[in-house]
Design a protein around this motif. Structure first.
Motif, PDB file in Angstrom:
ATOM      1  N   THR B  47       0.787  -1.195  -0.145  1.00 53.92           N
ATOM      2  CA  THR B  47       0.061   0.050  -0.042  1.00 53.92           C
ATOM      3  C   THR B  47       0.954   1.173   0.073  1.00 53.92           C
ATOM      4  O   THR B  47       0.775   2.219  -0.789  1.00 53.92           O
ATOM      5  CB  THR B  47      -1.036   0.118   1.160  1.00 53.92           C
ATOM      6  N   ASP B 168      -5.259  -0.878  -5.053  1.00 51.22           N
ATOM      7  CA  ASP B 168      -4.944  -1.514  -3.902  1.00 51.22           C
ATOM      8  C   ASP B 168      -5.742  -2.731  -3.344  1.00 51.22           C
ATOM      9  O   ASP B 168      -6.857  -2.462  -3.088  1.00 51.22           O
ATOM     10  CB  ASP B 168      -4.704  -0.437  -2.906  1.00 51.22           C
ATOM     11  N   GLU B 169      -5.431  -3.644  -3.750  1.00 56.61           N
ATOM     12  CA  GLU B 169      -6.085  -5.183  -3.313  1.00 56.61           C
ATOM     13  C   GLU B 169      -7.422  -4.956  -3.767  1.00 56.61           C
ATOM     14  O   GLU B 169      -8.590  -4.939  -3.046  1.00 56.61           O
ATOM     15  CB  GLU B 169      -6.024  -5.393  -1.849  1.00 56.61           C
TER      16      GLU B 169
HETATM   17 MG    MG Z   1      -2.242  -2.726   1.967  1.00 58.52          MG
END
Ligand code: MG
Ligand code: ATP
Lengths: 407, 224
Positions: B47, B168-169
């Motif tokens: 992140t 992000d994910e």
């Molecule tokens: Mg993360």
């Protein structure tokens, strides 16, 4: 689209928005109703007082206010007459003379405040001629008849119908001395005044005091308290005489003006407190609504929404609520004020007595004066803008990541 | 053509006065049209790296070049502008504005660019059609499933034709079938529109389908 977004955001938390809305409506209604009754009652009492004796406006010789004496006098020339007749808002006018003198009946002598008046003219300008206490008023052209204050009659130990002697120094310095018959008494409720007051015909006064055709004062009745400034300006520009002053009621009755100012300040102070409370309410709800959405705000900041635009959105939301609240508040406030114009609050006996001493009507009445609605709305709008400042500042300083991470 | 370049990136967080070395000396070049997955265990700095590459945060040391411009020195306002004009973002969750419908959420990005109302609608519909989510147009986020929401988020991320999309994910909250559909979509956009994608994930499916894989461990790139 921002407006749409703001509008939907408002209804997201209905309860909170409704509370904010209610606070704005409440503040607006309270403020409008309170100001309405306050200003409405002032106007009522001002009218009641000025219509009793002083008139809405007076034309005076320039020194008369500070030094009310025979020498502070002027002649009502054609310019003044034309001005009075041609100025819109002047209902009628009444010329007067004022002098000090001495009244004697049998062995009793008292100081006297002598007013020379024209009852027929006064009837259109003031109410005291109708308020005769006993006997009757003389007519304008009657000579050697007077009306005296109720207390003066008692102090002299005289009755209506008795003859008295009046002694006064005339305009030329000679001492005038003449017999008059008391034909009636008046009662104003002010002891001090009533123990010295004497009314006589204008012509009688002019001859007793060797005034020729001079007068000291012209009392004017206006059609509306709100027109006085305009009337004053018009008269001044038409008359253009540096020996003459035109004064409105507040200059002639400074005590009344001061009493009202004092009361007014306390009223405004109370409103101030009310509005500050509402301001904190708004601050609180806006702050909560903003902090709750930090994550959401973080995302929109991350995708590139300018910080200012987001701050602007917070403002739009509050302004929308405030605006709706003000519209509703103004409508309710208008209805309430209208109601209290049609149905004034009648005061109880005790207050009534107190009021009557000051020649106030024992009533609380409202008004629909536009300035009330305008000022109240503007104040609430300003305070609501101000209370948004802190939450908006927090949004302005919000970092996108802080927002996204905020839980 | 190189679109993104990281030079000796270091990020040290202060956690209550204790320094946390989240990224240590990262060097990385990404070319236009790449499809990159950053993988690594939790806490490895995925992140953090995405945030630095996406102009959301500033490195403690080192430089990030976006389209050959050094963005580490830029002001907050300029970074916001770059993100708006050149980048697209897809987060793990809470991507969409809850009070706006799917189409309005997509329009929102265009609104920020000052694109007129009518053009916005047309373009949003066209894109939704292309992504096969046209029937979601008038649904609000809470009326959509997680996968549907993420697809709308993809649409919003690419509607302004960004050069780079960071995610992000994006599949973290989705089941594997739904995640597969989302990946299809992003691959399609990558090959059809030549949009560069960088995302982080520890989802095996995502990693398997990566065209280029960067593995982070303890703030360093392991497979270089
Ligand atoms: Mg993360
Ligand atoms: N704002 C912060 N303040 C302090 N430390 C942080 C902050 N953000 C991240 N960290 C730390 O930096 C390191 C890297 O975090 P990062 O979130 O980048 O990892 P990640 O690979 O994304 O992990 P995950 O897979 O759990 O999302 C971790 O040790 C984390 O605790």
């Amino acid at each position: 689209m921002l407006l749409k977004l703001a509008w939907r955001n408002i209804w997201r938390n209905k309860r909170r928005s409704l509370i904010t809305l209610a606070a704005v409506v409440f503040a607006a209604v309270m403020a409008i109703a309170m100001r309405g009754i306050q200003l409405g009652t002032y106007a009522l009492n001002i009218r009641s007082v000025v219509e009793l004796f002083s008139g809405y406006l007076q034309i005076q010789e320039k020194n008369y206010l500070d030094n009310p004496s025979l020498t502070s006098s002027f002649i009502i020339d054609s310019k003044i007459l034309d001005a009075l007749k041609s100025t819109k808002g002047v209902v009628d006018y009444a010329p007067r003379i004022y002098a000090d003198g001495l009244i004697s009946y049998k062995d009793n002598s008292r100081g006297a405040a002598i007013f020379g008046i024209e009852p027929e003219k006064e009837k259109n300008v003031t109410t005291f001629v109708q308020n005769i206490n006993s006997g009757k008023f003389f007519t304008s052209d009657s000579s050697n008849q007077i009306v005296v204050g109720d207390q003066l009659l008692k102090n002299l130990d005289a009755k209506v119908g008795d003859e008295i002697v009046l002694l006064a120094q005339g305009y030329d310095g000679t001492l005038g001395n003449q017999k008059f018959k008391i034909v009636g008494t008046v009662k104003f409720g002010v002891q001090e005044l009533e123990s010295a007051l004497i009314f006589m015909g204008l012509k009688s006064a002019q001859s007793l005091l060797a005034m020729g055709s001079k007068v000291n004062v012209v009392a004017i009745k206006a059609d509306d308290l709100n027109h006085l400034e305009e009337i004053n300006d018009q008269l001044s520009s038409k008359i253009r005489n540096s020996n003459i002053k035109i004064l409105s009621w507040d200059k002639i009755n400074p005590e009344l003006e001061q009493a009202i100012q004092l009361d007014n300040v306390s009223g405004i102070f109370f409103l101030g407190i009310l509005i500050v409370i509402v301001a904190f309410g708004i601050l609180n709800t806006v702050l909560m609504s903003v902090i709750e959405r930090f994550r959401e705000f973080g995302v929109v900041l991350a995708i590139g929404m300018p910080q200012v635009t987001l701050t602007y959105l917070v403002y739009i939301e509050t302004m929308l609520i405030t605006f709706i609240g003000l519209v509703a508040g103004n409508i309710f406030g208008y209805a309430i004020n209208y109601y209290f114009i049609l149905h004034p609050i009648i005061l109880g006996e005790e207050l009534k007595k107190l009021y009557e001493i000051y020649h106030f009507l024992p009533q609380l009445k409202s008004t629909l004066q536009v300035s009330i609605f305008f000022n109240v709305s503007l104040s609430i709008l300003a305070i609501s803008l101000a209370s948004c400042f802190y939450p908006a500042y927090k949004v302005y300083k919000l970092e996108p990541l802080k927002g996204i991470r905020h839980t | 053509m190189e679109i993104l370049k990281a030079e000796n990136l270091v990020k040290i967080y202060q956690d209550n006065g204790v320094p946390v070395n989240a990224l240590m000396d990262i060097n990385l070049t990404i070319s236009k049209g790449e499809y990159v997955v950053i993988a690594g265990p939790s806490g490895s700095g995925k992140t953090t790296l995405l945030n630095l590459l996406g102009a959301l945060d500033k490195p403690t040391k080192g430089k990030v070049y976006f389209e050959t411009e050094n963005i580490t020195l830029k002001e907050k306002k300029e970074l916001s502008k770059i993100r708006l004009h050149k980048l697209g973002f897809i987060f793990q969750a809470y991507n969409l504005i809850p009070v706006l419908t799917a189409i309005e959420n997509i329009e929102f990005s265009m609104m920020l660019l000052g694109i007129p109302d009518k053009v916005r609608k047309e373009k949003a519909l066209e894109l939704m059609d292309e992504l096969g989510i046209k029937e979601l147009a008038n649904k609000r986020p809470n009326e959509m499933s997680g996968g549907q929401q993420q697809r709308v988020a993809v649409a919003r991320a690419i509607v302004n034709n960004p050069s780079l999309v960071l995610a992000d994910e994006p599949t973290a909250n989705l089941d594997s079938v739904t995640a597969g559909h989302l990946l299809d979509l992003m691959e399609q956009m990558n090959s059809e529109k030549n949009i560069t994608f960088i995302f982080s994930s520890h989802d095996k499916q995502v990693i398997d389908r990566a065209k280029r894989l960067i593995i982070l461990k303890d703030g360093r790139i392991e497979n270089q």
